[in-house]
Write a protein that holds these residues in place. Structure first.
Motif, PDB file in Angstrom:
ATOM      1  N   THR A  44       0.860  -1.179   0.000  1.00 10.32           N
ATOM      2  CA  THR A  44       0.000   0.000   0.000  1.00 10.32           C
ATOM      3  C   THR A  44       0.899   1.233   0.000  1.00 10.32           C
ATOM      4  N   PHE A  67      -3.404  -4.785  -9.200  1.00 12.49           N
ATOM      5  CA  PHE A  67      -3.964  -4.171  -8.000  1.00 12.49           C
ATOM      6  C   PHE A  67      -5.161  -4.973  -7.526  1.00 12.49           C
ATOM      7  N   TYR A  69      -8.481  -4.865  -4.951  1.00 12.39           N
ATOM      8  CA  TYR A  69      -9.361  -3.889  -4.315  1.00 12.39           C
ATOM      9  C   TYR A  69     -10.327  -4.565  -3.354  1.00 12.39           C
ATOM     10  N   THR A  70     -10.454  -3.992  -2.152  1.00 14.05           N
ATOM     11  CA  THR A  70     -11.500  -4.367  -1.210  1.00 14.05           C
ATOM     12  C   THR A  70     -12.339  -3.106  -0.978  1.00 14.05           C
ATOM     13  N   LYS A  71     -13.274  -3.162  -0.046  1.00 13.77           N
ATOM     14  CA  LYS A  71     -14.083  -1.977   0.254  1.00 13.77           C
ATOM     15  C   LYS A  71     -13.233  -0.854   0.842  1.00 13.77           C
ATOM     16  N   VAL A  74      -6.544  -0.754  -1.150  1.00 18.06           N
ATOM     17  CA  VAL A  74      -6.037  -1.139  -2.467  1.00 18.06           C
ATOM     18  C   VAL A  74      -4.610  -1.632  -2.272  1.00 18.06           C
ATOM     19  N   GLU A 126     -18.696   0.103  -6.432  1.00 14.54           N
ATOM     20  CA  GLU A 126     -18.033   0.285  -7.717  1.00 14.54           C
ATOM     21  C   GLU A 126     -18.834  -0.388  -8.825  1.00 14.54           C
TER      22      GLU A 126
END
Length: 146
Positions: A44, A67, A69-71, A74, A126
């Motif tokens: 990160t 990359f 992605y979670t809530k 990143v 998203e």
């Protein structure tokens, strides 16, 4: 595949796995038993971090960098989309475009778009577009086929 499950009242618990080929499903089962399969490590802005594979919304490849992605986070991770799909795919991840993989279990809603594309709204809000090349396969997946 035969599964033999027995409850014991004493003695040590043990699990034996016999397989012909080390498939992604077998790798996942082994990883769960070893306690190593549920984390994905990456970088990160502030350092190194890990996320649970189950919390993963989607992965995106941008300029040969991957990359995750979670809530809330990143991560820049090593590897490629193909290597991720080989290592972690248990049916819950779907290649939705040339540069993106989504976690099907984190899709909140779907909307059909023109040109046979699909707008997938993820749990984090998203919007991911499933390209027309992959849309028919995604529809098959939703109907229970793979």
């Amino acid at each position: 595949m035969n599964i033999d499950i027995k409850k014991i009242t004493e003695g040590q618990e043990y699990v034996t796995i016999r397989y012909k080929d080390l498939t992604p499903s077998m790798k996942k089962i082994i990883g769960i038993l070893e306690g190593t399969d549920d984390k994905l490590w990456g970088k990160t802005d502030t350092g190194t971090a890990s996320i649970s594979i189950g919390d993963l919304l989607y992965l995106e490849s941008v300029d040969d960098k991957l990359f995750a992605y979670t809530k809330s986070i990143v991560l820049k991770i090593d590897g490629s989309l193909n290597s991720f799909m080989t290592d972690y795919d248990d049916g819950s991840f779907f290649r939705c475009s040339k540069s993106m993989v989504i976690n099907v279990s984190m899709v909140k809603s779907l909307k059909s778009l023109s040109s046979n594309r699909i707008d997938a709204t993820m749990e984090g809000g998203e919007h991911i577009i499933i390209s027309r090349r992959y849309a028919s396969e995604f529809r098959r997946l939703l109907k229970g086929g793979r």
